[in-house]
Enzyme design. Structure first.
Site, PDB file in Angstrom:
ATOM      1  N   HIS A  47      28.172  40.226  57.948  1.00 28.81           N
ATOM      2  CA  HIS A  47      29.535  40.656  58.275  1.00 28.81           C
ATOM      3  C   HIS A  47      29.635  42.176  58.170  1.00 28.81           C
ATOM      4  O   HIS A  47      28.985  42.785  57.322  1.00 28.81           O
ATOM      5  CB  HIS A  47      30.599  39.946  57.432  1.00 28.81           C
ATOM      6  CG  HIS A  47      30.537  40.177  55.951  1.00 28.81           C
ATOM      7  ND1 HIS A  47      31.173  41.234  55.332  1.00 28.81           N
ATOM      8  CD2 HIS A  47      29.925  39.487  54.962  1.00 28.81           C
ATOM      9  CE1 HIS A  47      30.970  41.167  54.019  1.00 28.81           C
ATOM     10  NE2 HIS A  47      30.204  40.119  53.772  1.00 28.81           N
TER      11      HIS A  47
ATOM     12  N   ASP B 190      32.674  43.924  58.024  1.00 30.49           N
ATOM     13  CA  ASP B 190      33.831  44.409  57.261  1.00 30.49           C
ATOM     14  C   ASP B 190      33.453  44.517  55.782  1.00 30.49           C
ATOM     15  O   ASP B 190      32.472  43.919  55.338  1.00 30.49           O
ATOM     16  CB  ASP B 190      35.020  43.456  57.412  1.00 30.49           C
ATOM     17  CG  ASP B 190      34.764  42.097  56.770  1.00 30.49           C
ATOM     18  OD1 ASP B 190      33.753  41.467  57.114  1.00 30.49           O
ATOM     19  OD2 ASP B 190      35.555  41.679  55.891  1.00 30.49           O
TER      20      ASP B 190
ATOM     21  N   ASP C 228      26.871  44.745  50.660  1.00 27.81           N
ATOM     22  CA  ASP C 228      27.735  43.631  51.097  1.00 27.81           C
ATOM     23  C   ASP C 228      28.663  44.070  52.213  1.00 27.81           C
ATOM     24  O   ASP C 228      29.716  44.613  51.945  1.00 27.81           O
ATOM     25  CB  ASP C 228      28.542  43.124  49.891  1.00 27.81           C
ATOM     26  CG  ASP C 228      29.462  41.970  50.241  1.00 27.81           C
ATOM     27  OD1 ASP C 228      29.303  41.395  51.316  1.00 27.81           O
ATOM     28  OD2 ASP C 228      30.354  41.676  49.423  1.00 27.81           O
TER      29      ASP C 228
ATOM     30  N   GLU D  42      35.140  38.852  56.897  1.00 27.35           N
ATOM     31  CA  GLU D  42      34.662  37.904  55.891  1.00 27.35           C
ATOM     32  C   GLU D  42      35.367  38.115  54.564  1.00 27.35           C
ATOM     33  O   GLU D  42      35.680  37.172  53.849  1.00 27.35           O
ATOM     34  CB  GLU D  42      33.146  38.049  55.707  1.00 27.35           C
ATOM     35  CG  GLU D  42      32.490  36.911  54.938  1.00 27.35           C
ATOM     36  CD  GLU D  42      32.518  37.047  53.426  1.00 27.35           C
ATOM     37  OE1 GLU D  42      32.336  36.042  52.728  1.00 27.35           O
ATOM     38  OE2 GLU D  42      32.751  38.174  52.914  1.00 27.35           O
ATOM     39  N   GLU D  43      35.606  39.394  54.225  1.00 25.98           N
ATOM     40  CA  GLU D  43      36.206  39.696  52.912  1.00 25.98           C
ATOM     41  C   GLU D  43      37.695  39.371  52.879  1.00 25.98           C
ATOM     42  O   GLU D  43      38.285  39.262  51.815  1.00 25.98           O
ATOM     43  CB  GLU D  43      35.994  41.175  52.560  1.00 25.98           C
ATOM     44  CG  GLU D  43      34.534  41.625  52.570  1.00 25.98           C
ATOM     45  CD  GLU D  43      33.716  41.081  51.407  1.00 25.98           C
ATOM     46  OE1 GLU D  43      34.246  40.292  50.609  1.00 25.98           O
ATOM     47  OE2 GLU D  43      32.538  41.448  51.310  1.00 25.98           O
TER      48      GLU D  43
ATOM     49  N   HIS E  13      31.596  44.528  45.659  1.00 25.44           N
ATOM     50  CA  HIS E  13      33.055  44.440  45.395  1.00 25.44           C
ATOM     51  C   HIS E  13      33.479  45.400  44.282  1.00 25.44           C
ATOM     52  O   HIS E  13      34.674  45.491  43.974  1.00 25.44           O
ATOM     53  CB  HIS E  13      33.512  43.016  45.019  1.00 25.44           C
ATOM     54  CG  HIS E  13      33.324  42.025  46.125  1.00 25.44           C
ATOM     55  ND1 HIS E  13      34.039  40.857  46.207  1.00 25.44           N
ATOM     56  CD2 HIS E  13      32.504  42.027  47.205  1.00 25.44           C
ATOM     57  CE1 HIS E  13      33.656  40.169  47.283  1.00 25.44           C
ATOM     58  NE2 HIS E  13      32.730  40.873  47.891  1.00 25.44           N
TER      59      HIS E  13
HETATM   60 ZN    ZN Z   1      29.616  39.508  51.753  1.00 32.83          ZN
END
Ligand code: ZN
Length: 457
Positions: free
Chosen positions: A94, A96, A127, A162-163, A426
Site C-alpha cells: 500500500h 498510503d 509501512d 490501507e491505513e 505507525h
Molecule cells: Zn501497512
C-alpha cells in the site's frame, strides 16, 4: 525442480544492480505525505498514487493502470506477462501512510528520507512504501535476468488507503480476473529479527463490544443511599474483572485459542518495543508467541465514568465500557463476539441489568503453508538470507487477506517483507533497514523464479 545455481546467481547480481534505483524510489515516495485520513490533503494521496504508477512503469511493467474505488483512494494495478503456462503471482503493498503524529518526537523530518546507520528514516519507509519498491525492484531484476520476460506472470496491486478504511476489499469480487493468482505475496510485514527470514502465517482477528449499566435515575448521595443502591460503576468493574484470571490470561467461556508452535517471540525485544516499565511483570501464561499470536485477549479500551477531578460522594447511576477482543486466528470473529457478549452478561453481579452493543469485527487468518508456493518461497528465503525461515503470527489483522482467501481459495498467501521489529511502524522515527530491504527484494525475486522452475519441471 530447484532453480539452477547459475540462474540464482544472475538474479542475485541483478538485484544488487537494481538496489540503488529501489532506494531512490523509496526516498521519492517517502517525500510525499500521502495520508488517506480525513482532514489530510487528497492531492498528496493522488501524488503518491502517481509516483507509484511511475515507479512501476520505470521497473518495466508494460501494463500499469489506476483502479478507482468508490468512496476510497485509487489503487494501482500493474502486470507483466510471463511465458504461456507459467504461474501467476500477485504482489500486494500500500502506498498510503499513517500521519506523522507529534513531529517533535522525530529525530529527522518525517517526510524527508534520512539515512542513519544503515537505516532509512521517514514515515512509510517501512509501512508500506518498502513493499511498493520491493515489487518494482523484483520485476526489474527478473526482466534483466530473463531477457525481457519474467519467469511467472507478475501482477501488482497497490492500495491507497490501507491505513484508513482499506477500500480495496470492496473491488476484489468485481476484479477477480485482474487479481487472480496462484500465489499472493503481501509485503506488509517483516522478519522476527533482522536477518532471520520469517513468514507471517497467522493474524489475529478482532471484535468490539460496548457494555452499558444503568441502575438509578441519577446520582445519589452515597452517605444517604450508599448500601442498598446498585452502584453502576462497581457492577461494571466486577463484570469487566471477570475477563482475566489471576495470572492475567483472558477468560471468555467458549473461546480458547491454541499454542503457537513456531519460534518464541523474544521477551527482551517485546519489553523494549512495548515500553514495559522496568520492574513491571508481563502477564498471562504460555509462551510469548502463544500469548501474542494465538490466544484470545480482551482489553478494556474505553470507559465512561465520572472524572476523578471534581468527583463527589455519590453512588454512580451509569457506566459504560468498550471491550476490544483480539480473536485467535481461525476463529469466526462473530462467534467470538457472541461468546464475549454472553460471558459479560453472565458476569454482571447482583442481578443488575446491563445492555450490550456489538461493534465491528475483523476476521483473523491462519494460512496453509504446505503448498508449492511455500516450498518455493522457503528455498528462496534460504538462498537470500543463508538460513532457514521461521513462521510467526501477528497481533494485528489485515482484513483484505480474508477477502482474498474467499475469492481465491486455491491461491497460496505468503506474508513477508522488510519491516523488522525496530522499524517502529505507525510511531515516530519509522525506518527500514536497507540490508533487509535488499534481502526482501532478493527473496521475492528468487521466489518467483523458484516457483516457475517448479512448474516447468
Ligand atoms: Zn501497512
Amino acid at each position: 525442480m530447484n532453480l539452477s545455481e547459475e540462474s540464482a546467481a544472475t538474479i542475485t547480481g541483478n538485484v544488487a544492480a537494481a538496489m540503488p534505483s529501489v532506494v531512490a524510489a523509496l526516498e521519492e515516495l517517502v517525500r510525499i505525505p500521502g495520508i488517506a485520513f480525513p482532514g489530510f490533503p487528497v492531492a498528496e494521496v493522488d501524488r503518491a498514487r502517481d509516483a507509484t504508477v511511475q515507479i512501476l512503469r520505470d521497473a518495466g511493467f508494460p501494463t500499469v493502470k489506476v483502479l478507482p474505488i468508490e468512496g476510497g483512494s485509487d489503487a494501482v494495478f500493474a502486470e507483466c506477462a510471463g511465458p504461456v503456462g507459467s504461474p501467476t503471482v500477485l504482489l500486494y503493498a500500500h502506498y498510503d501512510v499513517q500521519p506523522a503524529g507529534d513531529e517533535s518526537l522525530w529525530n529527522s523530518e518525517p517526510f524527508e528520507p534520512t539515512e542513519r546507520d544503515g537505516r532509512l528514516y521517514g514515515r512509510g519507509a517501512a509501512d508500506d512504501k518498502s513493499g511498493v519498491v520491493i515489487h518494482a525492484g523484483v520485476l526489474k531484476a527478473l526482466l534483466a535476468a530473463n531477457g525481457g520476460t519474467p519467469p511467472c506472470t507478475v501482477r501488482v496491486i497497490v492500495e491507497g488507503d490501507e491505513e484508513w478504511g482499506g477500500s480495496l476489499e470492496s473491488i476484489v469480487p468485481s476484479h477477480c480476473d485482474l487479481l487472480r493468482a496462484d500465489a499472493i505475496v503481501v509485503a506488509d510485514v517483516g522478519n522476527l529479527r533482522i536477518g532471520e527470514p520469517t513468514f507471517t502465517t497467522a493474524l489475529r482477528g478482532m471484535a468490539a463490544i460496548t457494555i452499558e449499566v444503568r441502575t438509578l435515575e441519577g446520582a445519589v448521595h452515597s452517605g444517604m443511599f450508599g448500601g442498598p443502591a446498585p452502584d453502576a460503576l462497581m457492577a461494571l468493574i466486577i463484570t469487566l474483572a471477570s475477563l482475566r484470571d489471576a495470572q492475567g490470561d483472558t477468560v471468555v467461556e467458549g473461546l480458547s485459542g491454541f499454542d503457537w508452535d513456531g519460534p518464541d517471540y523474544p521477551e527482551p525485544l517485546y519489553r523494549e518495543l512495548a515500553g514495559v516499565i522496568d520492574g513491571q511483570p508481563l502477564v498471562g501464561t504460555g509462551t510469548m508467541s502463544s500469548r501474542l499470536f494465538s490466544r484470545p485477549v480482551a482489553s478494556v479500551v474505553g470507559i465512561d465514568a465520572p472524572r476523578v477531578e471534581g468527583a463527589i460522594n455519590a453512588v454512580i447511576p451509569f457506566a459504560r465500557a468498550q471491550v476490544s477482543l483480539r480473536v485467535p486466528p481461525g476463529h469466526d470473529p462473530r462467534v467470538a463476539q457472541a461468546a464475549l457478549a454472553e460471558h459479560l452478561l453472565a458476569h454482571v453481579p447482583w442481578g443488575v441489568y446491563a445492555e450490550i452493543t456489538k461493534g465491528g469485527t475483523g476476521a483473523g487468518v491462519r494460512v496453509a503453508t504446505d503448498g508449492p508456493a511455500y516450498a518455493a518461497a522457503r528455498r528462496a528465503m534460504q538462498q537470500a538470507y543463508g538460513r532457514e525461515s521461521v513462521e510467526i503470527g501477528s497481533g494485528g489483522s489485515i482484513p483484505l487477506i480474508d477477502v482474498l482467501r474467499e475469492e481465491f481459495p486455491d491461491a497460496e498467501i505468503l506474508l513477508f517483507g522488510a519491516q523488522d521489529p525496530a522499524a517502529r511502524i505507525h510511531a515516530p522515527n519509522e525506518s527500514v533497514d536497507l540490508n533487509e530491504l535488499h534481502r526482501a527484494v532478493l527473496a521475492e525475486a528468487l521466489f518467483i523464479a523458484e516457483l516457475a522452475a517448479d512448474v516447468v519441471a
